[in-house]
Structure formats: structure tokens, C-alpha cells
Design a protein around this motif. Sequence first.
Motif, short mmCIF file in Angstrom:
data_model
loop_
_atom_site.label_atom_id
_atom_site.label_comp_id
_atom_site.label_asym_id
_atom_site.label_seq_id
_atom_site.Cartn_x
_atom_site.Cartn_y
_atom_site.Cartn_z
N PRO A 179 41.30 40.48 34.58
CA PRO A 179 41.61 41.05 35.88
C PRO A 179 40.37 41.13 36.78
CG PRO A 179 41.59 42.77 34.20
CD PRO A 179 41.34 41.46 33.50
N ARG A 180 40.61 41.09 38.07
CA ARG A 180 39.50 41.17 39.03
C ARG A 180 38.66 42.41 38.75
NH1 ARG A 180 42.32 40.24 44.02
NH2 ARG A 180 43.93 39.49 42.66
N ASP A 225 41.75 37.39 39.90
CA ASP A 225 42.10 37.35 38.49
C ASP A 225 41.84 35.94 37.96
OD1 ASP A 225 43.14 40.00 38.67
OD2 ASP A 225 45.06 39.19 39.36
N LEU A 270 50.09 35.46 37.60
CA LEU A 270 48.79 35.05 38.12
C LEU A 270 48.91 34.35 39.47
CD1 LEU A 270 45.71 34.77 37.64
CD2 LEU A 270 46.21 32.65 36.44
#
Length: 185
Positions: A114-115, A74, A49
Motif C-alpha cells: 500500500p502507498r 499502491d 489495484l
Amino acid sequence: MEYGKTLAVRATPIPGLTVIDIPVHGDNRGWFKENWQRAKLLDLGLPDLGPVQNNISFNRSVGTTRGIHAEPWDKFISVATGRVFGAWVDLRAGDGFGTVFTTEIDPATAIFVPRGVGNAFQTLEPDTAYTYLVNDHWTPNAEYTFLNLADETVAVPWPIALEDAELSEKDRQHPRLAGVTPVAT
């Protein structure tokens, strides 16, 4: 909250969205947990991350509902105190667009988001502190993608009806899924 879980990750129907079981150790004084432990989580297959910011949303009332927001970074979500019903919707371009996953989160559970995956939660206990690490800094120019909490297409099964929940007017005005431009992957 369950004490003594084994650190583990579980996949969800949304690619990249992962549930993490976190060991919590408790006694008569309270409890302790390693909320983010980079080496152990990397060993379990989570991406690195690289957090740059830690955010906390304190929510006084049961039924406080926030989201559905997909950010361009994220997130590693957990709860410091209280309990929430979490909902995630894949808003990324592709076959998974509109896929929904829901679960409850307490201090012994975390979620890697997640993005491009929309995130929302509803508090189930008073004085809930919802915390999340992100791997990019917030800026006023960040490009968010939003989805209406009441979208009939994704049909999130909110435990507290949205008519009885505490929502911002902004969240009430977000578009339905048909009006959402998928996030480029």
C-alpha cells in the motif's frame, strides 16, 4: 521455486502489506503463471489495484540493492526471473511507523504494497527481473518518502552486507528513521 502452490494471501505485521502465493505451472519447456488476475485476487480480499503502469527493474548482479522508497501509489510486486530478498517498512503516520517485514520473493510469490509503505529489495540471483504494477503514473513531481537502507532502528537483516552490495549513491544518502517525516494517511 515451488510449483503448484494454491493461490492464497497472507497478512504481515504491516497493515495492508500482503504476501500472495501464486500458482506456477512448469514442465520441460519452462513455467507459466497468472501474475495478476483481478477477479481471483479480489475474491481473496485484495483491494482493486487498477494498474495503470507496469515497471520492470532488471538487475544483472547478485547483491544489487534498491530502496527504501515509499511512493504515493499502491504496488503489486513480483519477480519474473531470479529471486530477491524484499524488505518493507511502514512509513505511514501512526502506531505502525517503523514496523519492518522481510521475505524472499521468487516467481511464485508476489507482494501487495500500500502507498506509504517503504519498499526495498536485494537480488539473490544474477539477471533478476523485478516487476511491479502501480495504480498511478510516475511523474517527476511525485512525493516520495525515503529511508536509509542501513538504518539501525529498523535493522533490516540484509543477506548480503550493504558494504558488499551494489547500491546507488542516492540510496546511500537517504535519512535515518528519526529524520523521516511520516506519510500522512
